[in-house]
Design an enzyme around this catalytic site. Structure first.
Site, mmCIF file in Angstrom:
data_model
loop_
_atom_site.group_PDB
_atom_site.id
_atom_site.type_symbol
_atom_site.label_atom_id
_atom_site.label_comp_id
_atom_site.label_asym_id
_atom_site.label_seq_id
_atom_site.Cartn_x
_atom_site.Cartn_y
_atom_site.Cartn_z
ATOM 1 N N CYS A 37 0.760 -1.095 0.138
ATOM 2 C CA CYS A 37 -0.094 -0.148 -0.026
ATOM 3 C C CYS A 37 1.003 1.340 -0.108
ATOM 4 O O CYS A 37 1.229 1.582 0.980
ATOM 5 C CB CYS A 37 -0.885 0.053 1.090
ATOM 6 S SG CYS A 37 -1.908 1.520 1.343
ATOM 7 N N CYS B 32 -0.477 4.039 2.269
ATOM 8 C CA CYS B 32 -0.214 3.792 3.668
ATOM 9 C C CYS B 32 1.479 3.988 4.193
ATOM 10 O O CYS B 32 1.817 4.520 5.290
ATOM 11 C CB CYS B 32 -0.937 2.539 4.306
ATOM 12 S SG CYS B 32 -2.470 2.407 3.917
ATOM 13 N N ASP B 33 1.928 3.474 3.515
ATOM 14 C CA ASP B 33 3.645 3.093 3.892
ATOM 15 C C ASP B 33 4.270 4.170 3.037
ATOM 16 O O ASP B 33 5.659 4.196 3.641
ATOM 17 C CB ASP B 33 4.008 1.679 3.521
ATOM 18 C CG ASP B 33 3.068 0.500 4.539
ATOM 19 O OD1 ASP B 33 2.636 1.241 5.373
ATOM 20 O OD2 ASP B 33 3.112 -0.511 3.843
#
Length: 517
Positions: free
Chosen positions: A342, A345-346
């Site tokens: 992701c 997200c990361d």
């Protein structure tokens, strides 16, 4: 901090509270402590059953716990649960009072059977869309056990700690220094991992519950499965839906702009609407379940991982698809420590670092474009001689100064030093030359894999693992139907899956009626 519209919504949501909920904060000299207190005061103002008090303890960061009827629930927030995590705070308050959507008896039995004590921390980012489900699932588990505590930890306030633990992705669930889970997950997967990590108490008897005979069992709770269950129930068939989660992969989708008649919809909102629609009918819902054993016959015999068993005259498989993995050495070992799926997200964890994106389709190129605005450099690795993404995306990618593109290459190994990723090995498909590209992170974006492993020995599948179906969703086995992304039907779209689910249910009804005529 909270606008009037949100406050009015919270008043409505918390109207159902019966017990007394206390938000108990530590004292902190942190500059953002006042921001936390302001938020908690506003939340407490929405119900006479919610109050705010100090624990008189000291903390270096803004933090608080949730008590219910003067007893600790085991739920703690270290940081300010704004952004995507605000919903985790709201649900923690509701769930602590045993309100809202709670796990059923079968799941509670599994939670109670875990060996304790259990003390977990989940490191999150407020921009992470996958983090809330992990936080909420573990908070739920804590409510059902006195020796289970769970702490949401905002990595923004604990950067030295996250670095010392080697955390390079969120959400990361930690038991002390041990990584229990990393990345997107849900309650059943987390429960599996906790059972593996902590073990189960063998002294607690395992019950086998026979749920009886159903006309139709739908496996999967995404758009296809939900549609199939609703159409089956509307036809008067006794229906059960078995799913790890209602909504399926849709729950992880940010924006949906192609569901006809609805210009824009968030994935979690559509999942909630699917669950609500299912609830309007006499459908037996078995969420947070997996099918462990299937014996085809008249009727089909199903054994679930919860210990429940049932029989079904017809079976509709609508288990969808999941992110495809590289399946190369080092990939699984470094998930959460340099391997991610992701970018949204990361990505922030790789600010100023060098990363790779594996995959040159739309998802891969879009991920590379997003990451290029955060990281030092992005290298795109594509197996084919050319990128497969839309031309407009490829042109945008090529215009970015910190992006490199390698085509006609095969990634062969994720390289690391034991703690984190340090590079990626790949082979030039034309010359067969092996090279290593030094980097800090690898984002895998190579498409979807159908969730058909559990049934591939029973029904016909193609080389991609998709279940082969005819124009009425029939598989190669009589009485077994399939719909949606798990099948050979072209174009993996929500609206198509809904239609295919309806078609499968109508076919099952038609053939059951003919069989009894």
């Amino acid at each position: 901090m909270l606008d009037n519209e949100i406050i009015d919504q919270l008043k409505s949501v918390f109207r159902k509270l019966k017990g007394k909920v206390e938000l108990v904060h530590a004292n902190s000299g942190h500059e953002k402590h006042a921001e936390l207190i302001e938020m908690l005061e506003q939340v407490a103002s929405t119900s006479e059953n919610i109050s705010l008090r100090s624990s008189e303890t000291e903390s270096t960061v803004p933090s608080f716990e949730i008590f219910h009827d003067s007893s600790p629930t085991g739920i703690r927030f270290s940081g300010i649960p704004g952004g995507h995590e605000f919903s985790s705070l709201v649900l923690a308050i509701l769930n602590s009072d045993h309100q809202g959507k709670l796990p059923d008896e079968g799941i509670v039995r599994r939670i109670e059977s875990l060996k304790g004590p259990i003390h977990l921390k989940t490191y999150i980012s407020l921009s992470c869309e996958n983090c809330p489900e992990v936080v909420q699932s573990l908070n739920l588990m804590a409510i059902f056990r006195e020796d289970f505590t769970h702490e949401m930890v905002d990595g923004f306030f604990f950067q030295d700690e996250t670095e010392a633990l080697g955390i390079q992705g969120v959400p990361s669930v930690m038991d002390g220094k041990h990584l229990v889970s990393s990345g997107k997950s849900d309650l059943p997967r987390l429960l599996d991992k906790l059972e593996e990590h902590f073990g189960t108490d063998e002294s607690i008897p395992k019950e086998t519950v026979d749920l009886g005979l159903f006309d139709v069992a739908v496996i999967g709770g995404g758009p296809a499965g939900s549609s199939a269950a609703i159409y089956s129930a509307r036809k008067g068939l006794k229906t059960v839906i078995i799913a790890e989660r209602i909504g399926g992969q849709v729950k992880d989708t940010k924006g949906i702009e192609n569901l006809i008649s609805t210009p824009y919809l968030e994935g979690p909102e559509l999942s909630d609407k699917l669950y609500k629609h299912i609830s309007e009918y006499d459908i037996h819902v078995l969420e947070h379940r997996r099918l462990d054993q299937l014996e085809s016959g008249k009727p089909n015999h199903l054994v679930l991982n919860s210990g429940e068993v049932l029989q079904a005259k017809s079976l509709i498989v609508a288990t969808g698809a999941k992110w495809r993995e590289l399946n190369i050495p080092g990939e699984k070992e470094y998930i959460g420590r340099g391997v991610a799926f992701c970018p949204h997200c990361d990505g922030p964890y790789y600010k100023g670092k060098d990363v790779a994106v594996i995959g040159g389709g739309n998802s891969g190129v879009e991920a590379a474009i997003d990451l290029a605005g955060i990281v030092k450099s992005v290298t795109v690795f594509e197996f084919l001689p050319e990128l497969k993404a839309d031309e407009v995306l490829v042109n945008k990618l090529k215009s970015m100064d910190n992006v490199s593109i390698l085509t006609n290459v095969q990634t062969t190994e994720v390289v690391g030093d034991g703690d984190k990723v340090t590079g990626l090995m790949f082979k030039d498909r034309e010359t067969n030359e092996i090279s290593t590209h030094g980097l800090d992170g690898v984002f895998v974006q190579i498409g979807l894999l159908p969730n058909s492993d559990f049934i591939k020995d029973l029904v016909e599948t193609n080389r991609m693992g998709e279940i082969v179906v005819d124009d009425k969703c029939r598989t190669s086995v009589k009485g077994v139907y399939a719909a949606g992304d798990v099948t050979t039907v072209p174009y993996k779209q929500i609206i198509i899956s809904m239609g295919e689910g309806a078609k499968a249910a109508l076919t099952a009804f038609e053939e059951q009626v003919l069989a009894t005529a």
